[in-house]
Every structure is written in structure tokens, then in C-alpha cells.
Write an enzyme that holds these catalytic residues in place. Sequence first.
Site, PDB file in Angstrom:
ATOM      1  N   GLU A 257      10.648  -2.275   7.272  1.00  0.00           N
ATOM      2  CA  GLU A 257       9.451  -3.063   6.948  1.00  0.00           C
ATOM      3  C   GLU A 257       8.434  -2.083   6.390  1.00  0.00           C
ATOM      4  O   GLU A 257       7.780  -1.345   7.137  1.00  0.00           O
ATOM      5  CB  GLU A 257       8.914  -3.757   8.208  1.00  0.00           C
ATOM      6  CG  GLU A 257       9.892  -4.726   8.849  1.00  0.00           C
ATOM      7  CD  GLU A 257      10.208  -5.919   7.973  1.00  0.00           C
ATOM      8  OE1 GLU A 257       9.395  -6.235   7.074  1.00  0.00           O
ATOM      9  OE2 GLU A 257      11.263  -6.533   8.166  1.00  0.00           O
ATOM     10  N   CYS A 291      -0.287  -4.719   6.006  1.00  0.00           N
ATOM     11  CA  CYS A 291       0.623  -4.671   4.856  1.00  0.00           C
ATOM     12  C   CYS A 291       0.411  -5.840   3.899  1.00  0.00           C
ATOM     13  O   CYS A 291       0.597  -5.693   2.695  1.00  0.00           O
ATOM     14  CB  CYS A 291       2.070  -4.684   5.332  1.00  0.00           C
ATOM     15  SG  CYS A 291       2.548  -3.241   6.289  1.00  0.00           S
TER      16      CYS A 291
END
Length: 486
Positions: A257, A291
Site C-alpha cells: 500500500e 495517501c
Amino acid sequence: MSELTMDFPDGLPIGDDWQPVPTTVDICFPYDGSLVATAPVGDADLARLALDEALAVRREVAGLASHVRRRALQTAHDAIALRRGDFERLLVAETGKPLVDCRIEVDRTLLTLQTAAEEVARLHGETVPLDLLPSGEGLLGFWVRKPIGVVVGIAGFNYPVLLAAHKIAPALAAGCPVVIKPAPQTPLATLWLVHLVREALHEAGAPRAALQLVTGGPEVGVALTTDRRVGAVSFTGSAAVGHQIARDAAPTKVLLELGSNAALVVAADADLEAAADAVVRGGYYASGQACISVQRVVVVEAVREDFLTLLAGRMGRVAVGDPREETTRVSALIDERSTGRVLEWVAQAVGAGARLVAGGKRVGGAIEPTVLLDVPDGVAAWDEEIFGPVVAVRSVPDLETAFEVVNHSRYGLHASVFTASLATAFEAVDSIEVGGVIVNEVPGFRSDVMPYGGVKDSGSGREGPRFAIEELTVTRMAVIRPTTKG
């Protein structure tokens, strides 16, 4: 900092006990530099010891009954829920993230544990029709899921407890021992989380060594990720580090990720008020250290000026200050190095021809919520993940060009589109090269039951308990010819 509640032992949770550490480090409040607590720092030897202990209980953990795994996760959920206020305050102290965002992090952590506990009941296989060819007649075929083995989870600093939970809960639900390495800047809340989960495991009749934690620097990460006895590595962090881990860990399975520079597209038929609200709400939460916060805004030219006017009118609503205050939305970044880098990227963008519309300066230890207009390609503030309270706006002639601009990025995690057209919504889902397309909501929207992950340099594999459990198990096919009496 005022007194914080952290009732876990000294050292690191390795094996069934807590091991002494070679050194410690001061964890300081990013907002004013005051001491939060002293944290244990591990080393490569302790990392290898943790892997030894995980391997020693691997078969026991794989063989735990479903009700044991489910009970352990539910008990951990309940223990954290009882202490949620203390967790929120501790997260504010070690991350410097605003209280409102830390509350959301605890909410999501609880949902992740609860959902993983529920998914234990759904971990099963199915039968396969082997007689599609004559050679398969009389054969019984079925597959089951088996734990992949020891899981190494490495989490980022921005959501330390939530990111750790997304590695711990699915691994335990799948029957895998897990070793967690938190970010060096934010180990405290994760240590407490791990302690509570270990005690829940023990109460349910499982070994505490099913979950361990090792702090430390890159040498600890290397020791954990390059050991060929590991079944899978799950990493959340930067693309550069993730790519290095994938190379070094091969052929071990690696789930990544990684970074992003999430885009929000404003179509000509969009609700501009809602889009402007979304940019403010989605661009500056967690001080931009997320993010999938809004970093790029791509506006169709026909509505550019109206949108910019609405956005400018909302910038004053983003409160900057002490993260312990209820109203604060932007505060200090995790450390001075990060602050300096973000300010440098803003200056580089302006030097390359971008216009500074709002912010761009320090306010105490924080950076003002910043808007840059017309940042060109090739500039870090547009091309890379800025991880700070900065939004870059660009206009394009039409929607097709907008989608091309979004896709012209090495990242592909989340993107959002504001439009009144269902056709445009489906076109976005079909055309935008990301792991998740969000329509008429911020790209930062994430339910922890969704399959979450990216494409391109944003990573591989998916999180969300159901999907992570699939990643952390392997199918085992069984083919049986029943014995027949002659």
C-alpha cells in the site's frame, strides 16, 4: 504533555513475554516538541527472535478453532473500545494529528477488528466439478483456504493504529502469526494495541506469540522482510521503500500500500459548492498526511473561475493550531524535515510558474492550508505525493482531457469525480486508472470493508479484512477417489 494512560509492560512483546531492549528513544509531541514518553527500540537480533517465536507457534495458530480466533478479535475490539479516549489522546500526542482525525482513526480501527472477527465465519472453500472430462468421473474435488504462514506487517506513521490493525486482524483471522513493525516516529499506540490483542489471544486460549512487535530502524525491517521463512510481507509506506522491499523479499509474497497523489475532477455539470467543500474537507484532513487526501484538482475550463471563487471563500474555515483542540483541522506535520520538504516543494512550484493562491507559509509549527494554481508537469508538487496541506489546481478544456491528466501519473490509488451525470460517473469508473473511483465525494473516502489498494506505483494487493484474508491464505485443492469395494 499531560499524563497519558499507557498500561503495557516495558520492553518489546516478543514470544509469550516482553523482552528487554538495547536502547530507547524519546517520542515528542510534533506540535511543541514536548516529551510524550520514552519508547523501546529493537534491533535485528530481536527481529530474528520474533520470527523464531512466530515460526514456533505457526502450526498451533493455523490450527486454532474458528471460535477462538473470532473470540480473540472481538475481545480485543471490546478492550480498545473501553479505552478509546486514551487511545485518541495518545494518537494526538505522538502523531500531532488533529483530535478529530484521531477519533476517526480509533473508530475505523474498531470497525476493522469487528469486521475481521465476523469474516472468520466466512473463511471456507467450495466443491469443484471434476467430471467435466471423462477422466474426472468418480472423483470428488474441493478446495479450502489455508494460512499463508508468518506475516510481517510494516505500518506508516500517519495512521499507526489503523494501519497496524489492517495487518494484525486479517492475519489472525486467517490463522497466521504476525510480527508488526511500527514507524519509528509513532510506536506507542501500536504497542498498546498489540498488548491488548495479545491479552485477548491469551484469554481465548491462543498463544500470545501469535502477535509480536519489534521497533527499530531499517535494519529491523531488512531482517524481517528478507527472511525466507516468512509467508507474506504487508507494507504501507512510500513507493521507493515498497519497491525495495519487493525486490529484497522475492520470492516471498509482498502486499504493498504505497503512495498516491489523488485527483479530484470537477466536471462542467458538477455541484460546484459540493466540489469546493470536498476540496477543503478532503485536502487538509490529517494535515494532508493521508495517501488519498486531495492533492490535485482538475477543473473543466468552463467552470474554473466560479470554482476558484468558491474555493477561496472556504479557505478561511480551515482552522490551524493545536491538534488537541476540537476545532483544529491542520496542525504540525510529523517532523521538521517533512515541514521543510513541503515548503521547499511549494517554493519550487512557484519558481516553475505556478501561482500561490492561498497559504504557503508557516503558522507556528504548522503550514497554512495551501492552494497552488497551474502547477506544471515535472514539478514535485504535481507529480509526487506531497503529504502535507497543499492542493494544486489545474484547468483543462474538457472531461476527456481531465481523465487523461489524472491518468498521466505514476500513481493510481484513489480519484474522485464531481458530476451530475450518471454517464460521466460510469465513464470515470471505466477510464480512470486507480484502485478506487469515488463519485461526488472526496477521494479520501474509505470504508474499511472495501477492497482498498492501488495500481501502478501505488502498490499491489488489497486491504479490507475480507480481501486481506484472501491475500493471506492460499487455496489447497483436494482430489479424492472414494474407495470402492470390489
